[in-house]
Each structure stands twice: as C-alpha cells, then as structure tokens.
Design an enzyme around this catalytic site. Structure first.
Site, PDB file in Angstrom:
ATOM      1  N   LEU A  31       0.820  -1.215   0.000  1.00  0.00           N
ATOM      2  CA  LEU A  31       0.000   0.000   0.000  1.00  0.00           C
ATOM      3  C   LEU A  31       0.854   1.265   0.000  1.00  0.00           C
ATOM      4  O   LEU A  31       1.925   1.316   0.595  1.00  0.00           O
ATOM      5  CB  LEU A  31      -0.917   0.000   1.228  1.00  0.00           C
ATOM      6  CG  LEU A  31      -1.877  -1.193   1.315  1.00  0.00           C
ATOM      7  CD1 LEU A  31      -2.768  -1.063   2.563  1.00  0.00           C
ATOM      8  CD2 LEU A  31      -2.739  -1.323   0.063  1.00  0.00           C
ATOM      9  N   HIS A  32       0.341   2.281  -0.687  1.00  0.00           N
ATOM     10  CA  HIS A  32       0.948   3.615  -0.699  1.00  0.00           C
ATOM     11  C   HIS A  32      -0.170   4.627  -0.497  1.00  0.00           C
ATOM     12  O   HIS A  32      -1.347   4.242  -0.350  1.00  0.00           O
ATOM     13  CB  HIS A  32       1.718   3.837  -2.004  1.00  0.00           C
ATOM     14  CG  HIS A  32       0.914   3.542  -3.240  1.00  0.00           C
ATOM     15  ND1 HIS A  32      -0.178   4.278  -3.623  1.00  0.00           N
ATOM     16  CD2 HIS A  32       1.033   2.545  -4.167  1.00  0.00           C
ATOM     17  CE1 HIS A  32      -0.676   3.787  -4.735  1.00  0.00           C
ATOM     18  NE2 HIS A  32       0.029   2.730  -5.085  1.00  0.00           N
ATOM     19  N   GLY A  34      -1.774   6.457  -2.431  1.00  0.00           N
ATOM     20  CA  GLY A  34      -2.891   6.362  -3.386  1.00  0.00           C
ATOM     21  C   GLY A  34      -3.964   5.435  -2.848  1.00  0.00           C
ATOM     22  O   GLY A  34      -5.158   5.774  -2.822  1.00  0.00           O
ATOM     23  N   HIS A  35      -3.542   4.251  -2.396  1.00  0.00           N
ATOM     24  CA  HIS A  35      -4.507   3.317  -1.809  1.00  0.00           C
ATOM     25  C   HIS A  35      -5.187   3.952  -0.594  1.00  0.00           C
ATOM     26  O   HIS A  35      -6.397   3.802  -0.390  1.00  0.00           O
ATOM     27  CB  HIS A  35      -3.812   2.042  -1.332  1.00  0.00           C
ATOM     28  CG  HIS A  35      -3.142   1.237  -2.404  1.00  0.00           C
ATOM     29  ND1 HIS A  35      -1.782   1.098  -2.490  1.00  0.00           N
ATOM     30  CD2 HIS A  35      -3.657   0.510  -3.432  1.00  0.00           C
ATOM     31  CE1 HIS A  35      -1.476   0.299  -3.507  1.00  0.00           C
ATOM     32  NE2 HIS A  35      -2.593  -0.057  -4.103  1.00  0.00           N
ATOM     33  N   GLY A 144      -9.291   3.443  -8.168  1.00  0.00           N
ATOM     34  CA  GLY A 144      -8.441   4.586  -8.505  1.00  0.00           C
ATOM     35  C   GLY A 144      -8.540   4.925  -9.980  1.00  0.00           C
ATOM     36  O   GLY A 144      -8.532   4.040 -10.836  1.00  0.00           O
TER      37      GLY A 144
END
Ligand code: AMP
Length: 297
Positions: A31-32, A34-35, A144
């Site tokens: 995960l980053h 964005g997630h 996304g």
C-alpha cells in the site's frame, strides 16, 4: 479493525452492514498513499472493507506475479491508522477453488491500451472483482482513476451483469514531482525514478495541446510519444473518449490521455481524464472523473 482470512470469517461483515453502506476498497497490497486516499474517501460513505489479494489471474506469463511486493504486516499497520472496519486478506485458494469454468470477459472497453499489451489481463481483473463482489456483497466499491481502463471495464460489467453496487473513482495520487504513485515504483532505481517523470510530463504536454484547441489525435499522440522517447519502450500513448474509449470522433466531453511505458524493471502507466468544452471563447479543459458525476455521496 478486524482481519479476516477465510470465507467463514466474512460472517463478520453482517455486523458492518447494520452500520451503513458497506464500502469495498480492493487492492493487491504494497500500500501507498494512493490506496490510502481510496480508503479515506470510501470511509465518508460507510464502513470500509479493504481487500488485499494479489490476483494471479490478472498477470500474464512472464509478468511480475511472483515478484510482486507482498508486505502484509506493514499494510495492516498503515490501515490501522485509518477508518477501516475490516481487512480481507485471503489465500489464493480461498478465492480460487481451482475448478472454475466461468470467467468474465471485457467487452469493447477492454480492447487496446492495457488490454492490448496484456492479453487476458482484464478478464482476470473482472473475474476477481466479480468474485470479491460475490464474497463481500458491497454497496459501494472504490477504485483509482490511475487505472482508468480498469474502472471503465468494471463499470461495463456492473451495468451488463446487473450488479447492484455503486462504483466511485478517486483521483490519482502523485508524488510532489508529478510521478503517479504505484506499488511498482519500488522497482525503479534512482536514475529510473527520474526518467519515469516523463510519463506525467507527456500527459501535461498532451493536455496543453488539447487546451490550445488541437483536434488531431495524431498530433497529440506524437507530442506525448516525443516526451516518452527516453523510456525503455513506449507501450502506448493514446487519446480516447470516455466512457467507451473510442479512438475517433470529436475531442469534446470527457477525454482520456493515457500512456504506458517501460522504465528499467517497471512497466508504468498514467493518464489524465479531462472535461473538454468548446465555447465562443475557445476550448476549456478541466479535470474530470471517469464514472458518474464526481459527486462522492
Ligand atoms: P492495486 O493494488 O495496484 O491493484 O490498486 C488498488 C487500487 O488502488 C486500484 O483501484 C487502483 O486504481 C488504486 N490506485 C493505485 N495507484 C493509485 C494512485 N496513485 N492514486 C489513486 N489510486 C490508486
């Protein structure tokens, strides 16, 4: 935050359903931010279930399924700081019995772009998303905009198969210098990380040409390809209409500029979704969502 691993653990979701609309955020982990932005936006709508599952069916032969980063403990730590009601992190055989005979195939929206470069990819995506919808039975699912074609093929599946789930697309989170966040950015060396900036600069270039009123797709495409010349291979640079991804016709309404290129060990994608209006004063270009009106409620 409850961590669910098996199908029978999913009984816990019945408690969440009583609290409001159940919101699914499907991910492959690593995960980053964005997630995490999908989680934050989703939590405005109801209790959030994040799934973490590296889906073998969407990887082609020779792609990075084996080496795809798997960082479950760290992912759970990140999610514990957010409004997440449950995480479903199943094993492969919890999702795939191995005896499946039915898959979901994309229609026209799956042709070309990532569907051209990665044969079978969208059938793998749609099949696992249909399985997750069946297992979780969400009221809302959040995706996304970075994976624009994915959003659009899922939208078509939901419409054509009469699935009762509302889809929401969330803007692409970028690093300060414009690089779209991706789990695959960790494959980039420092030098490749610099070179990867040409994807977002190609899109900015394309957007500027659209805003100047340039109508010829070929001119926009060749300007974007020129920006991508120092990559290790352009997979595509395209201008398409949204939602059906037509390659012909006037460049007005919702327009997708999309690029994919290899940089070092990574295959990177990026896109801009634009709302293009022509008026007496010329062309106006604003950012747009892919699905619905962009009003997240
Ligand atoms: P993945 O784990 O790569 O399958 O992505 C899970 C979800 O996160 C998908 O809906 C992606 O479109 C979304 N996503 C990936 N990168 C970003 C980003 N930079 N900004 C916003 N959403 C993203």
């Amino acid at each position: 935050m409850k961590v669910l691993r098996t199908r029978s653990d999913l009984a816990f979701l019945e408690e969440l359903r009583m609290r409001g609309r159940l919101v699914l955020v499907p991910t492959m982990g690593a995960l980053h931010d964005g997630h995490l932005s999908l989680v934050r936006e989703g939590a405005k709508l109801g209790p959030v279930v994040v799934t973490i599952f590296v889906n073998p069916a969407q990887f082609g032969p020779g792609e990075d399924f084996e080496s795809y980063p798997r960082t479950l403990e760290r992912d759970l730590e990140l999610l514990r700081d957010l409004p997440v009601a449950a995480v479903f992190a199943p094993k492969t055989d919890t999702v795939y019995s191995g005896g499946e005979e039915v898959t979901v195939q994309p229609g026209r929206r799956g042709r070309g772009l990532c569907g051209g470069d990665r044969p079978g990819h969208f059938a793998g995506v749609l099949t696992v998303v249909a399985k997750l919808f069946g297992l979780i039975r969400p009221d809302v699912a959040v995706f996304g905009r970075k994976d624009a074609q994915q959003c659009l093929v899922i939208d078509q599946m939901v419409a054509d198969l009469c699935m009762s789930v509302q889809l929401v697309d969330i803007p692409t989170c970028r690093e300060d210098d414009g690089l779209a966040m991706s789990s695959r950015n960790r494959y980039l060396s420092a030098r490749d990380r610099e070179r990867a900036l040409c994807l977002s600069s190609a899109l900015r270039k394309g957007r500027a040409l659209v805003a100047e009123g340039r109508h010829r797709r070929e001119a926009i495409v060749s300007a974007m390809r020129e920006e991508l010349r120092d990559t290790d291979g352009i997979e595509y640079a395209e201008v398409r209409n949204v939602p059906d991804l037509e390659t012909q016709g006037p460049l007005t309404g919702r327009v997708l500029l999309a690029v994919a290129a290899r940089v070092g060990a990574a295959r990177l994608i990026d896109n801009f979704v634009l709302q293009v209006e022509e008026g007496a004063a010329g062309v106006t270009v604003t950012d747009s969502c892919l699905l619905g009106t962009g009003d997240i409620s």
